[in-house]
Design an enzyme around this catalytic site. Structure first.
Site: not given
Ligand code: MEV
Length: 310
Positions: A96, A98, A100, A102, A143
């Protein structure tokens, strides 16, 4: 040029994950303790060197399809020869943060640098979102925007994003559950839920967006305690959307018990990372230690008030 270089930061979503896919506002910022650099040089065939995989790009595993496609597109658009891409990253993958997006930002920047061509923010995001579609299915683009920039952003799909200063005297603790996050699956599961039970799902999402807008005001007014309450409220909704899990819930409870003003998951959920807010550094350290003792794989502390713009 004989080689090109590019870099990007990891990112943290403070508020609004998942809801952002439905057009609600979200707040994210580049997370400076984590970053990625990419280097590009000409090579007899496309080759990738990373901590995860070293070898010809065509032999790279399916999980690197985003990089393959991105390189193919960049080479096509520039009619460029084959390349070697060297990636070095301190962003944990699939947490979570980011990673990919980055990696795609760093590669695109390195490629343009190698080609001696300046890259506009818009073009950069176009390439990165192209790669992100392959990684995440239906990305909101947050992201890409957060890892490409150097300032906190208020992001809304389809709208020009706003940057704003983090004016808050507080500390953010980030903890890795050690479990791979499942952004693609959780985004899909929320979409299914949305289709099957719009009546209960839609208000949860809308409220997450409202909490984000209140959080922005809390940040601008230096109301750490209030921001903590908003984070707790967001976590309730994320749990109701079923994107949290036992490991995240446990660490969130540990942070709260050790003095956090608020705590929630960050990013896609079902694994990945959680974040907690603390009023001072002593409490932040105490929380980080407790999280490590309770199984967090890694922790980071960032002082928010003295946010350093890269
Ligand atoms: C992922 O970092 C964030 C989500 O909201 C997906 C997105 O915004 O593309 C879960």
């Amino acid at each position: 040029k004989s080689s090109g270089e590019g870099n990007a930061n990891g990112k943290i979503i403070l508020m609004g994950e998942h809801a952002v896919v439905y057009g609600e506002a979200a707040i994210a910022f580049p997370f400076q303790p984590t970053h990625v650099t990419a280097e590009i040089t000409e090579h007899p065939y496309d080759q990738l060197r990373s901590g995860y995989f070293v070898g010809p790009l065509i032999k790279a595993p399916k999980s690197l399809e985003n990089i393959k496609t991105l390189i193919r597109q960049l080479r096509h658009d520039f009619t460029a020869p084959p390349v070697q891409i060297t990636i070095s990253s301190t962003i944990p993958a699939e947490r979570g943060m980011g990673s990919s997006a980055a990696v795609a930002v760093a590669i695109t920047r390195a490629f343009f640098d190698w080609q001696n061509s300046p890259v506009s923010h818009e073009t950069l995001l176009k390439y990165v979102n192209y790669a992100e579609k392959i990684s995440h299915g239906n990305p909101s683009g947050i992201d890409a925007a957060a890892t490409a920039g150097s300032e906190p952003i208020l992001f809304q799909k389809g709208a020009a994003f706003e940057t704003f200063p983090i004016n808050l005297s507080a500390f953010l603790i980030v903890a890795d559950t050690g479990v791979k996050g499942k952004t693609r699956q959780t985004v899909k599961a929320v979409a299914q839920r949305f289709e099957q039970d719009k009546k209960t799902t839609s208000p949860l999402i809308k409220e997450l967006g409202d909490l984000t807008l209140k959080a922005k005001q809390a940040i601008l007014n230096n109301q750490a305690r209030y921001l903590g309450e908003l984070m707790n409220a967001a976590q309730k909704n994320l749990a109701a959307l079923q994107v949290s899990d036992q490991t995240l819930d446990n660490l969130i409870a540990v942070a709260t018990k050790n003095g956090a003003l608020g705590a929630k998951l960050t990013g896609g959920g079902k694994g990945g990372c959680m974040i907690a807010l603390a009023a001072d550094y002593t409490t932040a350290k105490k929380i980080a230690t407790a999280l490590t003792n309770q199984g967090a794989k890694a922790t980071w502390i960032q002082e928010l008030g003295v946010y350093q713009y890269a």
